[in-house]
Design a protein around this motif. Structure first.
Motif, PDB file in Angstrom:
ATOM      1  N   UNK A  66      55.027  36.016  43.918  1.00  0.00           N
ATOM      2  CA  UNK A  66      53.646  36.401  43.660  1.00  0.00           C
ATOM      3  C   UNK A  66      53.499  36.895  42.227  1.00  0.00           C
ATOM      4  N   UNK A  67      52.391  36.523  41.629  1.00  0.00           N
ATOM      5  CA  UNK A  67      51.994  37.049  40.325  1.00  0.00           C
ATOM      6  C   UNK A  67      50.830  38.001  40.524  1.00  0.00           C
ATOM      7  N   UNK A  68      50.982  39.245  40.068  1.00  0.00           N
ATOM      8  CA  UNK A  68      49.861  40.175  39.953  1.00  0.00           C
ATOM      9  C   UNK A  68      49.443  40.112  38.496  1.00  0.00           C
ATOM     10  N   UNK A  69      48.409  39.335  38.225  1.00  0.00           N
ATOM     11  CA  UNK A  69      48.094  38.946  36.849  1.00  0.00           C
ATOM     12  C   UNK A  69      47.401  40.040  36.047  1.00  0.00           C
ATOM     13  N   UNK A  70      46.772  40.994  36.726  1.00  0.00           N
ATOM     14  CA  UNK A  70      46.106  42.130  36.071  1.00  0.00           C
ATOM     15  C   UNK A  70      46.587  43.395  36.784  1.00  0.00           C
ATOM     16  N   UNK A 244      42.894  40.567  39.786  1.00  0.00           N
ATOM     17  CA  UNK A 244      42.004  41.732  39.784  1.00  0.00           C
ATOM     18  C   UNK A 244      41.518  41.955  38.357  1.00  0.00           C
ATOM     19  N   UNK A 245      40.728  41.010  37.836  1.00  0.00           N
ATOM     20  CA  UNK A 245      40.278  41.115  36.447  1.00  0.00           C
ATOM     21  C   UNK A 245      39.259  42.237  36.298  1.00  0.00           C
ATOM     22  N   UNK A 291      36.743  38.578  29.892  1.00  0.00           N
ATOM     23  CA  UNK A 291      36.332  39.251  31.123  1.00  0.00           C
ATOM     24  C   UNK A 291      35.416  40.448  30.870  1.00  0.00           C
ATOM     25  N   UNK A 292      34.967  40.615  29.645  1.00  0.00           N
ATOM     26  CA  UNK A 292      34.137  41.782  29.315  1.00  0.00           C
ATOM     27  C   UNK A 292      32.661  41.469  29.150  1.00  0.00           C
ATOM     28  N   UNK A 293      32.278  40.196  29.214  1.00  0.00           N
ATOM     29  CA  UNK A 293      30.919  39.857  28.818  1.00  0.00           C
ATOM     30  C   UNK A 293      30.234  38.956  29.846  1.00  0.00           C
ATOM     31  N   UNK A 310      47.439  25.701  41.909  1.00  0.00           N
ATOM     32  CA  UNK A 310      48.525  25.270  42.795  1.00  0.00           C
ATOM     33  C   UNK A 310      49.015  26.392  43.709  1.00  0.00           C
ATOM     34  N   UNK A 311      48.493  27.590  43.536  1.00  0.00           N
ATOM     35  CA  UNK A 311      48.920  28.752  44.307  1.00  0.00           C
ATOM     36  C   UNK A 311      47.811  29.218  45.238  1.00  0.00           C
ATOM     37  N   UNK A 312      48.184  29.939  46.288  1.00  0.00           N
ATOM     38  CA  UNK A 312      47.181  30.686  47.035  1.00  0.00           C
ATOM     39  C   UNK A 312      46.569  31.700  46.072  1.00  0.00           C
ATOM     40  N   UNK A 313      45.259  31.810  46.070  1.00  0.00           N
ATOM     41  CA  UNK A 313      44.579  32.744  45.185  1.00  0.00           C
ATOM     42  C   UNK A 313      43.943  33.852  46.012  1.00  0.00           C
ATOM     43  N   UNK A 314      44.260  35.079  45.673  1.00  0.00           N
ATOM     44  CA  UNK A 314      43.585  36.241  46.251  1.00  0.00           C
ATOM     45  C   UNK A 314      42.931  36.974  45.091  1.00  0.00           C
ATOM     46  N   UNK A 315      41.628  37.167  45.178  1.00  0.00           N
ATOM     47  CA  UNK A 315      40.855  37.769  44.098  1.00  0.00           C
ATOM     48  C   UNK A 315      40.120  39.001  44.604  1.00  0.00           C
ATOM     49  N   UNK A 316      40.229  40.102  43.861  1.00  0.00           N
ATOM     50  CA  UNK A 316      39.404  41.278  44.110  1.00  0.00           C
ATOM     51  C   UNK A 316      38.223  41.261  43.154  1.00  0.00           C
ATOM     52  N   UNK A 317      37.043  41.570  43.692  1.00  0.00           N
ATOM     53  CA  UNK A 317      35.858  41.693  42.849  1.00  0.00           C
ATOM     54  C   UNK A 317      34.857  42.584  43.572  1.00  0.00           C
ATOM     55  N   UNK A 318      33.889  43.105  42.825  1.00  0.00           N
ATOM     56  CA  UNK A 318      32.966  44.081  43.385  1.00  0.00           C
ATOM     57  C   UNK A 318      31.568  43.497  43.558  1.00  0.00           C
ATOM     58  N   UNK A 319      30.872  43.978  44.576  1.00  0.00           N
ATOM     59  CA  UNK A 319      29.525  43.473  44.865  1.00  0.00           C
ATOM     60  C   UNK A 319      28.501  43.887  43.816  1.00  0.00           C
TER      61      UNK A 319
END
Length: 371
Positions: A66-70, A244-245, A291-293, A310-319
């Motif tokens: 797994x990569x935790x990219x942020x 988790x950008x 990711x700032x604009x 090519x990977x399973x993607x799990x993304x956190x983001x806010x409403x």
């Protein structure tokens, strides 16, 4: 500091959880209990409160690498390590990378009493950089001298993981000594009298050493940390990528450098960073990120999903961020056949001051899964 003081603060130097940490049989619940030991840095966007929900999502998926990219505060990468995964933690902030190196990549090194004594020993040749540069801004002269002294003694640690543990402890100590944990204001404007603000920097550092020592545990072979822009990472294949950008808010900004510039400088002793001496807070030059604009975030997310398609993607983001859920799901569907989202009620610790308005910090945290 005498021997007794060091011994009392370092009485536990490894994780004691009953089961062997870092192995799959620990299960989701055990991994969450381990992750709860992770020191809490008051960090914008921290997922500490969401760990049980993320663990449930991760536990429902089949993956080993797994990569935790942020990686940010480091707690999610640490959770994944506790689940027995081979973890690559990455962040473009140096202090985040040091925390992850101390807790995720670290295969089992701790700071001993002798190490701490070496770090605290008065160094007549110490640097005066923090004392001179930040005098009167955030901390007392004595606390600034302490930070200079420990940094001047870091060369006495010949193990890179011990060095990262020491830097992580300095970062946590400084964050806890600063009201609200951010460095956008100077003085004691937000001093509410809490104990963290009364303790000396040395006392905070010793507490932090104890907390970080307790996180140390073995893990799966190959755990590693990088400090890089996500788009500069090589296109390695991971079973799963967790994203988790920074969230783009409708108002204000999401600049981590602005809020944590002192911690970022402290992690590298301001080497190769540009201090903006004309600013009141002595902040450092911020890094450009898509990711700032508002006008670049959709393209940034699309590029992310393409890069890791090519990977399973799990993304956190806010409403309460841009773009909305429907746009993110449409972007994910360009690359994934199956997309679903879990919505978790969440209250942010940042943005609770009076001018925010009722309800703006009470949101849903979305966990998107693309397969």
């Amino acid at each position: 500091m005498d021997r007794g003081e060091a011994g009392s603060i370092l009485y536990q130097t490894t994780l004691d959880v009953g089961l062997q940490p870092g192995c799959d049989p620990c299960g989701v619940e055990q991994a969450v209990r381990i992750a709860r030991r992770f020191p809490r840095l008051r960090y914008m966007g921290s997922k500490y409160k969401l760990i049980p929900h993320l663990a449930e999502v991760f536990g429902s998926l089949q993956f080993k690498t797994v990569l935790d990219a942020f990686s940010g505060s480091g707690v999610v990468a640490y959770l994944l390590k506790a689940m027995g995964k081979t973890v690559h933690a990455n962040d473009f902030l140096r202090f985040s990378a040091e925390v992850a190196r101390a807790t995720v990549e670290n295969p089992g090194r701790t700071l001993t009493e002798a190490d701490v004594r070496a770090l605290l020993e008065p160094n007549p040749a110490r640097s005066h950089f923090i004392e001179d540069t930040f005098d009167g801004l955030y901390f007392s002269r004595q606390d600034n001298q302490f930070l200079d002294n420990v940094w001047s003694n870091l060369g006495r640690l010949d193990d890179p993981y011990k060095r990262s543990l020491a830097i992580a402890s300095l970062v946590l100590a400084a964050a806890k000594k600063q009201p609200r944990g951010v460095f956008t204001v100077v003085g004691r404007r937000y001093d509410d009298g809490r104990l963290d603000l009364r303790l000396s920097m040395q006392e905070q550092f010793l507490r932090a050493v104890k907390m970080y020592n307790r996180t140390v545990m073995p893990g799966a072979p190959g755990n590693r940390v990088t400090c890089s822009d996500v788009f500069d990472l090589p296109d390695d294949r991971y079973d799963l990528v967790y994203l988790d950008p920074p969230y783009v808010p409708p108002r204000d900004d999401n600049c981590y450098i602005k809020r944590y510039h002192f911690l970022e400088g402290l992690a590298c002793y301001w080497k190769d960073v540009k201090i903006l001496y004309n600013t009141r807070t002595k902040k450092i030059e911020k890094k450009w990120t898509l990711f700032s604009y508002k006008h670049t975030i959709v393209d940034a997310l699309d590029r992310l999903f393409a890069k890791f398609s090519r990977s399973i993607i799990v993304l956190s983001y806010s409403s309460n961020s841009i773009p909305p859920r429907e746009v993110i799901m449409d972007l994910l569907r360009r690359y994934k056949k199956t997309v679903h989202v879990v919505a978790v009620p969440h209250r942010y610790s940042f943005g609770t001051h009076q001018h925010v308005g009722v309800g703006r910090n009470e949101v849903s945290e979305y966990i998107f899964v693309g397969m």
